[in-house]
Design a protein around this motif. Structure first.
Motif, PDB file in Angstrom:
ATOM      1  N   PHE A  18       0.836  -1.198   0.000  1.00 22.38           N
ATOM      2  CA  PHE A  18       0.000   0.000   0.000  1.00 22.38           C
ATOM      3  C   PHE A  18       0.876   1.255   0.000  1.00 22.38           C
ATOM      4  CE2 PHE A  18      -1.922   3.405   2.551  1.00 22.38           C
ATOM      5  CZ  PHE A  18      -3.012   3.710   1.757  1.00 22.38           C
ATOM      6  N   TYR A  19       1.849   1.303   0.914  1.00 22.66           N
ATOM      7  CA  TYR A  19       2.726   2.475   0.969  1.00 22.66           C
ATOM      8  C   TYR A  19       3.514   2.643  -0.325  1.00 22.66           C
ATOM      9  CZ  TYR A  19       1.883   3.229   5.966  1.00 22.66           C
ATOM     10  OH  TYR A  19       1.313   3.496   7.183  1.00 22.66           O
ATOM     11  N   ASP A  20       3.970   1.545  -0.886  1.00 26.17           N
ATOM     12  CA  ASP A  20       4.716   1.601  -2.145  1.00 26.17           C
ATOM     13  C   ASP A  20       3.851   2.235  -3.233  1.00 26.17           C
ATOM     14  OD1 ASP A  20       6.802   1.119  -3.984  1.00 26.17           O
ATOM     15  OD2 ASP A  20       6.050  -0.887  -4.438  1.00 26.17           O
ATOM     16  N   GLN A  21       2.608   1.813  -3.322  1.00 25.67           N
ATOM     17  CA  GLN A  21       1.706   2.338  -4.349  1.00 25.67           C
ATOM     18  C   GLN A  21       1.316   3.795  -4.091  1.00 25.67           C
ATOM     19  OE1 GLN A  21      -1.301  -0.746  -4.233  1.00 25.67           O
ATOM     20  NE2 GLN A  21      -0.279  -1.913  -5.821  1.00 25.67           N
ATOM     21  N   GLN A  22       1.450   4.226  -2.841  1.00 26.86           N
ATOM     22  CA  GLN A  22       1.155   5.615  -2.502  1.00 26.86           C
ATOM     23  C   GLN A  22       2.383   6.513  -2.633  1.00 26.86           C
ATOM     24  OE1 GLN A  22      -2.073   6.578  -1.934  1.00 26.86           O
ATOM     25  NE2 GLN A  22      -2.345   4.452  -2.544  1.00 26.86           N
ATOM     26  N   GLY A  23       3.523   5.910  -3.014  1.00 30.20           N
ATOM     27  CA  GLY A  23       4.755   6.689  -3.151  1.00 30.20           C
ATOM     28  C   GLY A  23       5.425   6.988  -1.823  1.00 30.20           C
ATOM     29  N   LYS A  24       5.030   6.292  -0.774  1.00 30.46           N
ATOM     30  CA  LYS A  24       5.626   6.464   0.560  1.00 30.46           C
ATOM     31  C   LYS A  24       6.685   5.382   0.738  1.00 30.46           C
ATOM     32  CE  LYS A  24       1.385   8.396   2.493  1.00 30.46           C
ATOM     33  NZ  LYS A  24       0.342   8.242   3.531  1.00 30.46           N
ATOM     34  N   TYR A  25       7.797   5.572   0.039  1.00 31.91           N
ATOM     35  CA  TYR A  25       8.785   4.503  -0.094  1.00 31.91           C
ATOM     36  C   TYR A  25       9.519   4.179   1.198  1.00 31.91           C
ATOM     37  CZ  TYR A  25       7.677   5.487  -4.916  1.00 31.91           C
ATOM     38  OH  TYR A  25       6.998   5.684  -6.083  1.00 31.91           O
ATOM     39  N   THR A  26       9.825   5.161   2.015  1.00 33.56           N
ATOM     40  CA  THR A  26      10.507   4.888   3.280  1.00 33.56           C
ATOM     41  C   THR A  26       9.636   4.004   4.168  1.00 33.56           C
ATOM     42  OG1 THR A  26      11.667   6.996   3.131  1.00 33.56           O
ATOM     43  CG2 THR A  26      11.596   5.937   5.299  1.00 33.56           C
ATOM     44  N   GLN A  27       8.343   4.330   4.240  1.00 34.58           N
ATOM     45  CA  GLN A  27       7.420   3.525   5.034  1.00 34.58           C
ATOM     46  C   GLN A  27       7.251   2.131   4.425  1.00 34.58           C
ATOM     47  OE1 GLN A  27       4.750   7.013   4.830  1.00 34.58           O
ATOM     48  NE2 GLN A  27       4.027   6.304   6.833  1.00 34.58           N
ATOM     49  N   ALA A  28       7.231   2.076   3.102  1.00 34.79           N
ATOM     50  CA  ALA A  28       7.085   0.784   2.426  1.00 34.79           C
ATOM     51  C   ALA A  28       8.259  -0.126   2.760  1.00 34.79           C
ATOM     52  CB  ALA A  28       6.982   0.980   0.914  1.00 34.79           C
ATOM     53  N   VAL A  29       9.471   0.411   2.678  1.00 35.00           N
ATOM     54  CA  VAL A  29      10.664  -0.379   2.973  1.00 35.00           C
ATOM     55  C   VAL A  29      10.604  -0.905   4.398  1.00 35.00           C
ATOM     56  CG1 VAL A  29      13.165  -0.253   3.296  1.00 35.00           C
ATOM     57  CG2 VAL A  29      12.121   0.711   1.231  1.00 35.00           C
ATOM     58  N   GLU A  68       7.971  -1.576   6.261  1.00 41.00           N
ATOM     59  CA  GLU A  68       6.978  -2.654   6.385  1.00 41.00           C
ATOM     60  C   GLU A  68       7.448  -3.924   5.678  1.00 41.00           C
ATOM     61  OE1 GLU A  68       4.628  -2.285   8.536  1.00 41.00           O
ATOM     62  OE2 GLU A  68       5.062  -0.158   8.776  1.00 41.00           O
ATOM     63  N   TYR A  69       8.058  -3.765   4.523  1.00 42.05           N
ATOM     64  CA  TYR A  69       8.602  -4.938   3.828  1.00 42.05           C
ATOM     65  C   TYR A  69       9.687  -5.610   4.674  1.00 42.05           C
ATOM     66  CZ  TYR A  69       6.335  -3.739  -0.647  1.00 42.05           C
ATOM     67  OH  TYR A  69       5.436  -3.488  -1.658  1.00 42.05           O
ATOM     68  N   GLN A  70      10.497  -4.809   5.351  1.00 45.41           N
ATOM     69  CA  GLN A  70      11.553  -5.379   6.191  1.00 45.41           C
ATOM     70  C   GLN A  70      10.957  -6.189   7.334  1.00 45.41           C
ATOM     71  OE1 GLN A  70      14.947  -5.340   5.461  1.00 45.41           O
ATOM     72  NE2 GLN A  70      14.780  -6.960   6.970  1.00 45.41           N
ATOM     73  N   ARG A  71       9.881  -5.688   7.913  1.00 41.17           N
ATOM     74  CA  ARG A  71       9.197  -6.429   8.975  1.00 41.17           C
ATOM     75  C   ARG A  71       8.671  -7.759   8.444  1.00 41.17           C
ATOM     76  NH1 ARG A  71       5.821  -1.569  11.796  1.00 41.17           N
ATOM     77  NH2 ARG A  71       7.610  -0.531  12.755  1.00 41.17           N
ATOM     78  N   ALA A  72       8.117  -7.728   7.224  1.00 38.42           N
ATOM     79  CA  ALA A  72       7.610  -8.962   6.615  1.00 38.42           C
ATOM     80  C   ALA A  72       8.747  -9.948   6.400  1.00 38.42           C
ATOM     81  CB  ALA A  72       6.916  -8.646   5.281  1.00 38.42           C
TER      82      ALA A  72
END
Length: 176
Positions: free
Chosen positions: A156-167, A169-173
């Motif tokens: 979701f964050y990746d698609q919203q262009g919120k890349y720092t937040q996306a990274v 969350e992906y790291q947690r996964a």
């Protein structure tokens, strides 16, 4: 019930080759042993829906739908059946129907992380981004030990262009 629990474990790592087939075998055995095991049929529906995710053959959707319908015939108060039906509708591009099924699941259990993830996706597709983010975050908070929620929030964050937040969350996964 032990077959059912075993299958749930396999389905948590549906990304590993062979796990879905092991889950399907265990669940088929569970419902064969107890043909009135509504939760077993609901899980069987989920396993077939996940099979569709990794192998988009329409026969898996048909199997998923049939097993969810059987579960609802036995017990129409199982949120898991509605969650899987929501995912099936989502996979089929029927986003309004998906949202209705996820909402039905949440009406039965407001703390269902899978239903929250599902409705978050429906909100996102409807352009309700704040509602989507809130639902994704609530789902992660409710089930903070499951990688799928973090992955969904990261996407979701990746698609919203919120890349720092996306990274993050992906790291947690990945860590899970």
């Amino acid at each position: 019930y032990e077959d059912y629990l075993s299958a749930l474990g396999y389905m948590q790592r549906y990304d590993k080759p062979g796990n879905l087939d092991l889950a399907l075998t265990a669940l088929e055995n569970a419902v064969r042993t107890d043909p009135r095991f509504a939760l077993g049929y609901a899980a069987l529906g989920q396993a077939y829906q996940l099979k569709y995710v990794v192998d988009p053959n329409p026969k898996w959707i048909d199997e998923a739908s049939a097993n969810c319908q059987r579960a609802l015939e036995l017990d129409n108060h199982l949120p898991a059946s509605y969650v899987t039906l929501g995912r099936i509708h989502d996979d089929s591009g029927k986003y309004d129907l998906a949202a209705q099924e996820f909402q039905h699941a949440l009406d039965l259990n407001p703390r269902d992380a899978d239903a929250l993830n599902g409705i978050a996706v429906a909100y996102e597709k409807a352009g309700r981004f704040k509602d989507a983010e809130a639902a994704f975050q609530k789902a992660v908070a409710l089930r903070n030990d499951y990688w799928v929620g973090y992955n969904a929030l990261g996407l979701f964050y990746d698609q919203q262009g919120k890349y720092t937040q996306a990274v993050s969350e992906y790291q947690r996964a990945i860590d899970l």
